[in-house]
Scaffold this motif. Structure first.
Motif, PDB file in Angstrom:
ATOM      1  N   THR A 385       0.971  -1.216  -0.067  1.00 38.78           N
ATOM      2  CA  THR A 385       0.064   0.242   0.068  1.00 38.78           C
ATOM      3  C   THR A 385       0.844   1.267   0.130  1.00 38.78           C
ATOM      4  O   THR A 385       1.945   1.142   0.292  1.00 38.78           O
ATOM      5  CB  THR A 385      -0.901   0.060   1.239  1.00 38.78           C
ATOM      6  N   ALA A 386       0.492   2.327  -0.399  1.00 36.21           N
ATOM      7  CA  ALA A 386       0.992   3.663  -0.131  1.00 36.21           C
ATOM      8  C   ALA A 386       1.570   4.030   1.008  1.00 36.21           C
ATOM      9  O   ALA A 386       2.709   4.619   1.068  1.00 36.21           O
ATOM     10  CB  ALA A 386       0.114   4.776  -0.861  1.00 36.21           C
ATOM     11  N   LYS A 387       0.950   3.454   1.862  1.00 39.39           N
ATOM     12  CA  LYS A 387       1.505   3.806   3.413  1.00 39.39           C
ATOM     13  C   LYS A 387       2.723   3.277   3.828  1.00 39.39           C
ATOM     14  O   LYS A 387       3.665   3.584   4.479  1.00 39.39           O
ATOM     15  CB  LYS A 387       0.493   3.245   4.627  1.00 39.39           C
ATOM     16  N   ALA A 388       3.246   2.072   2.879  1.00 42.76           N
ATOM     17  CA  ALA A 388       4.791   1.679   3.173  1.00 42.76           C
ATOM     18  C   ALA A 388       5.665   2.103   2.302  1.00 42.76           C
ATOM     19  O   ALA A 388       6.751   1.956   2.621  1.00 42.76           O
ATOM     20  CB  ALA A 388       4.455   0.053   2.978  1.00 42.76           C
ATOM     21  N   ARG A 389       5.195   3.002   1.304  1.00 41.36           N
ATOM     22  CA  ARG A 389       6.309   3.471   0.498  1.00 41.36           C
ATOM     23  C   ARG A 389       7.148   4.519   0.923  1.00 41.36           C
ATOM     24  O   ARG A 389       6.733   5.601   1.672  1.00 41.36           O
ATOM     25  CB  ARG A 389       5.474   3.994  -0.816  1.00 41.36           C
ATOM     26  N   SER A 390       8.397   4.261   0.707  1.00 43.72           N
ATOM     27  CA  SER A 390       9.288   5.522   0.734  1.00 43.72           C
ATOM     28  C   SER A 390       9.199   6.666  -0.266  1.00 43.72           C
ATOM     29  O   SER A 390       8.790   6.331  -1.421  1.00 43.72           O
ATOM     30  CB  SER A 390      10.765   4.904   0.605  1.00 43.72           C
ATOM     31  N   ALA A 391       9.289   7.915   0.084  1.00 38.13           N
ATOM     32  CA  ALA A 391       9.060   9.021  -0.811  1.00 38.13           C
ATOM     33  C   ALA A 391      10.221   8.700  -1.912  1.00 38.13           C
ATOM     34  O   ALA A 391      10.227   9.471  -3.338  1.00 38.13           O
ATOM     35  CB  ALA A 391       9.347  10.222  -0.021  1.00 38.13           C
ATOM     36  N   LEU A 392      11.449   7.777  -1.833  1.00 38.69           N
ATOM     37  CA  LEU A 392      12.366   7.751  -2.465  1.00 38.69           C
ATOM     38  C   LEU A 392      12.025   6.614  -3.447  1.00 38.69           C
ATOM     39  O   LEU A 392      12.875   6.309  -4.601  1.00 38.69           O
ATOM     40  CB  LEU A 392      13.822   7.433  -2.070  1.00 38.69           C
ATOM     41  N   CYS A 393      11.052   5.852  -3.550  1.00 37.86           N
ATOM     42  CA  CYS A 393      11.100   4.559  -4.484  1.00 37.86           C
ATOM     43  C   CYS A 393      10.632   5.043  -5.804  1.00 37.86           C
ATOM     44  O   CYS A 393      10.158   6.259  -5.851  1.00 37.86           O
ATOM     45  CB  CYS A 393       9.884   3.698  -3.772  1.00 37.86           C
ATOM     46  N   LYS A 394      10.899   4.164  -6.548  1.00 41.19           N
ATOM     47  CA  LYS A 394      10.417   4.443  -8.350  1.00 41.19           C
ATOM     48  C   LYS A 394       9.169   5.295  -8.531  1.00 41.19           C
ATOM     49  O   LYS A 394       9.047   6.197  -9.214  1.00 41.19           O
ATOM     50  CB  LYS A 394      11.011   3.455  -9.028  1.00 41.19           C
ATOM     51  N   VAL A 395       7.934   4.502  -7.921  1.00 40.22           N
ATOM     52  CA  VAL A 395       6.784   4.885  -8.179  1.00 40.22           C
ATOM     53  C   VAL A 395       6.440   6.325  -7.470  1.00 40.22           C
ATOM     54  O   VAL A 395       5.709   7.215  -8.162  1.00 40.22           O
ATOM     55  CB  VAL A 395       5.839   3.912  -7.849  1.00 40.22           C
ATOM     56  N   SER A 472      17.978  -3.649 -17.116  1.00 40.06           N
ATOM     57  CA  SER A 472      16.776  -3.544 -16.145  1.00 40.06           C
ATOM     58  C   SER A 472      15.980  -4.646 -16.735  1.00 40.06           C
ATOM     59  O   SER A 472      15.383  -4.681 -17.948  1.00 40.06           O
ATOM     60  CB  SER A 472      16.234  -2.351 -16.038  1.00 40.06           C
ATOM     61  N   ASP A 473      15.102  -5.543 -15.786  1.00 43.66           N
ATOM     62  CA  ASP A 473      14.174  -6.115 -16.286  1.00 43.66           C
ATOM     63  C   ASP A 473      12.723  -5.247 -16.602  1.00 43.66           C
ATOM     64  O   ASP A 473      12.286  -4.530 -15.790  1.00 43.66           O
ATOM     65  CB  ASP A 473      13.821  -7.295 -15.293  1.00 43.66           C
ATOM     66  N   ARG A 474      12.309  -5.535 -17.921  1.00 47.50           N
ATOM     67  CA  ARG A 474      11.118  -4.286 -18.490  1.00 47.50           C
ATOM     68  C   ARG A 474      10.016  -4.614 -17.483  1.00 47.50           C
ATOM     69  O   ARG A 474       9.238  -3.667 -17.391  1.00 47.50           O
ATOM     70  CB  ARG A 474      11.035  -4.707 -19.716  1.00 47.50           C
ATOM     71  N   ASN A 475       9.942  -5.859 -16.870  1.00 55.78           N
ATOM     72  CA  ASN A 475       8.543  -6.078 -16.082  1.00 55.78           C
ATOM     73  C   ASN A 475       8.815  -5.371 -14.932  1.00 55.78           C
ATOM     74  O   ASN A 475       7.726  -5.365 -14.211  1.00 55.78           O
ATOM     75  CB  ASN A 475       8.583  -7.703 -15.843  1.00 55.78           C
ATOM     76  N   LEU A 476       9.875  -4.932 -14.517  1.00 55.71           N
ATOM     77  CA  LEU A 476      10.160  -4.096 -13.282  1.00 55.71           C
ATOM     78  C   LEU A 476       9.700  -2.949 -13.408  1.00 55.71           C
ATOM     79  O   LEU A 476       9.707  -1.907 -12.387  1.00 55.71           O
ATOM     80  CB  LEU A 476      11.161  -4.470 -12.522  1.00 55.71           C
ATOM     81  N   LEU A 477       9.325  -2.438 -14.631  1.00 51.03           N
ATOM     82  CA  LEU A 477       9.352  -0.735 -15.061  1.00 51.03           C
ATOM     83  C   LEU A 477       8.128  -0.574 -15.661  1.00 51.03           C
ATOM     84  O   LEU A 477       7.842   0.625 -16.167  1.00 51.03           O
ATOM     85  CB  LEU A 477      10.495  -0.648 -15.867  1.00 51.03           C
ATOM     86  N   LEU A 478       7.084  -1.289 -15.481  1.00 55.25           N
ATOM     87  CA  LEU A 478       5.812  -0.974 -16.231  1.00 55.25           C
ATOM     88  C   LEU A 478       4.609  -0.537 -15.223  1.00 55.25           C
ATOM     89  O   LEU A 478       3.652  -0.427 -15.800  1.00 55.25           O
ATOM     90  CB  LEU A 478       5.296  -2.454 -16.747  1.00 55.25           C
ATOM     91  N   PHE A 479       5.203  -0.102 -13.950  1.00 55.07           N
ATOM     92  CA  PHE A 479       4.094   0.483 -13.353  1.00 55.07           C
ATOM     93  C   PHE A 479       3.709   1.694 -13.831  1.00 55.07           C
ATOM     94  O   PHE A 479       4.376   2.528 -14.567  1.00 55.07           O
ATOM     95  CB  PHE A 479       4.613   0.567 -11.935  1.00 55.07           C
ATOM     96  N   GLN A 480       2.371   2.398 -13.379  1.00 59.27           N
ATOM     97  CA  GLN A 480       2.186   3.663 -13.694  1.00 59.27           C
ATOM     98  C   GLN A 480       1.861   4.642 -12.217  1.00 59.27           C
ATOM     99  O   GLN A 480       1.529   4.164 -11.391  1.00 59.27           O
ATOM    100  CB  GLN A 480       0.678   3.506 -14.417  1.00 59.27           C
TER     101      GLN A 480
END
Length: 480
Positions: A385-395, A472-480
């Motif tokens: 969830t968004a609650k767990a995300r670092s402000a530095l992560c890719k998304v 990089s694995d393309r499957n790790l870069l397909l988020f929106q």
């Protein structure tokens, strides 16, 4: 101009002023620190302003199996990477101010359509409390730099301020096995390297005499498909110049060493592919300052510049920029060596701090503390969830960039982010050019690949200097 000690002191004081959360326990835990410092030469005067705009600590990486296709996990939490990612947050916020007409301390309009450049007199400097892991850490031992932690007296024994280290003359290294064990742990990437426990438990050779040269070693392993380290005694242990990946918790990672990443930033800039859409030229560190630690200017030059110095035919806005390399005499109070000095009986085993701290000069959530790639303290039910995300992560960085693009008027967008169409007004002879946002860009990967100049420069760097850099694995870069 500021000295290396001035820069180190500024970074240590900035760290000291941060809240306690995420900091190492004095005398038991150690960490590494890195920072990006903005230098501003004031117009019509000799005044130079220095400001830490991003600071990071950390020594950890996650393994390949823990990487997320959602882009919501920090893969690499080494201090250098944390500091650079925090700087991207800062730069994105400064561009947001610029495109919104609120003015920026960093950027001004460039000649190119939708492009920005650094304000006159503004430059950036990189500080790291320890020699970057990987190739830059393969350095000769000297009498001035006994390995790894000489018996020393500090001018200040507290954990608050910077410390000057001076080797005690006549130091006797009494236990060669303990020394070798410390040597293996001294590399900042070693704490995660559970797979090396068997190697670490083996007996080590006694420390070499002054007539038997030796080198400091790195725990980063050469990339797959390339030459391996010979692992011969003393100076024959490593092969210099290789790309290396950081060890993880019992498995390989896909994170290249900090030496390799700094070398890449020295050609492509530290702004990354997304911000390259907006910038007329890549951003380079003018200077790299290293704190008091085992250090070799020749190794730094080789690892961060020489390996890429022959790269040619880079597109406009990119070049090979050699920084100035400096070392400070001030040691980070939470270095491994200082932690060992402050250690007292009953504190337990000395260990690297499990948390990574990011602080950057942004108005919203400047402090970000993480552990194992997520915000520190999140529960299992919060993962994903968004609650767990670092402000530095890719998304999160991607969403910040999308917010920047949304705040930019269509007519003021960089060419790479808009499409132009011809439209006849009232079916008459007058034809005007209309600008609108591109509708074919959806994923993080789409926006990165649309930064064509950056991608072309990266291809030249890969072809001419780093052909073995893992893709990089393309499957790790397909988020929106």
């Amino acid at each position: 101009m500021a000295t290396a000690d001035d820069i180190a002191q500024l970074c240590y004081e900035t760290f000291k002023a941060l809240p306690r959360r995420g900091k190492p326990e004095p005398g038991r835990e150690w960490t590494l620190l890195a920072a990006v410092v903005k230098i501003t030469q004031c117009a019509n005067s000799d005044t130079v302003e220095r400001e830490v705009v991003s600071l990071g600590t950390g020594t950890k990486c996650i393994g390949q199996s823990a990487m997320s296709p959602k882009g919501d996990v920090l893969n690499d939490s080494h201090a250098e990477v944390i500091a650079r990612r925090g700087c991207i947050r800062y730069l994105t916020q400064q561009l947001h101010r610029a495109v919104s007409g609120r003015g920026s301390d960093v950027f001004c309009r460039a000649a190119g359509s939708g492009k920005w450049r650094l304000q006159p007199g503004v430059s950036f400097l990189f500080f790291t409390s320890h020699t970057p892991c990987g190739d830059a850490s393969i350095i000769p031992m000297t009498d001035r730099q006994p390995q790894p932690c000489p018996t020393i007296k500090s001018d200040q024994g507290t954990a608050g301020g910077s410390v000057k280290r001076k080797p005690k003359s006549g130091t006797v290294l009494k236990n060669s096995k303990r020394l070798c064990r410390e040597e293996q742990l001294a590399d900042e990437e070693k704490p995660d390297d559970a797979q090396d426990s068997e190697e670490s438990s083996q007996d080590c050779e006694p420390s070499p005499s002054p007539t038997e040269p030796d080198i400091h070693r790195t725990g980063a392993k050469s990339v797959q498909g390339g030459p391996a380290d010979p692992l011969l005694p003393r100076t024959g242990y490593h092969t210099a110049g290789l790309l290396r990946v950081k060890p993880g918790r019992g498995e390989l990672t896909l994170s290249l060493s900090c030496s390799d990443k700094l070398a890449r930033w020295g050609v492509l800039g530290f702004q990354g592919a997304l911000l390259s859409h907006y910038l007329e030229e890549a951003l380079y560190f003018s200077t790299v300052v290293v704190g008091m630690c085992p250090y070799s200017p020749e190794s730094m030059q080789r690892a961060l510049y020489t390996r890429c110095s022959h790269v040619l035919d880079l597109c406009a806005g990119f070049s090979v920029r050699p920084p100035v390399f400096l070392q400070s005499k001030l040691e980070f109070p939470f270095s491994q060596a200082q932690t060992e000095l402050q250690h007292t009986a009953g504190q337990g085993r000395i260990t690297p701090c499990g948390a990574a701290i990011s602080w950057c000069n942004v108005p919203d959530q400047p402090l970000d503390v993480t552990a194992s790639g997520y915000k520190q303290g999140v529960t299992k039910k919060d993962l994903g969830t968004a609650k767990a995300r670092s402000a530095l992560c890719k998304v999160e960085l991607f969403h910040s960039f999308l917010s920047l693009a949304s705040a930019t008027k269509a007519s003021a967008l960089p060419d790479s982010l808009r499409k132009n169409s011809l439209e006849s007004e009232n079916s008459g002879p007058c034809v005007c050019l209309l600008a609108s946002r591109r509708t074919d860009l959806h994923t993080y990967l789409d926006y990165k690949e649309a930064s064509e100049a950056y991608q072309q420069a990266w291809q030249q760097l890969r072809n001419q200097a780093f052909p073995l850099w893992p893709r990089s694995d393309r499957n790790l870069l397909l988020f929106q």
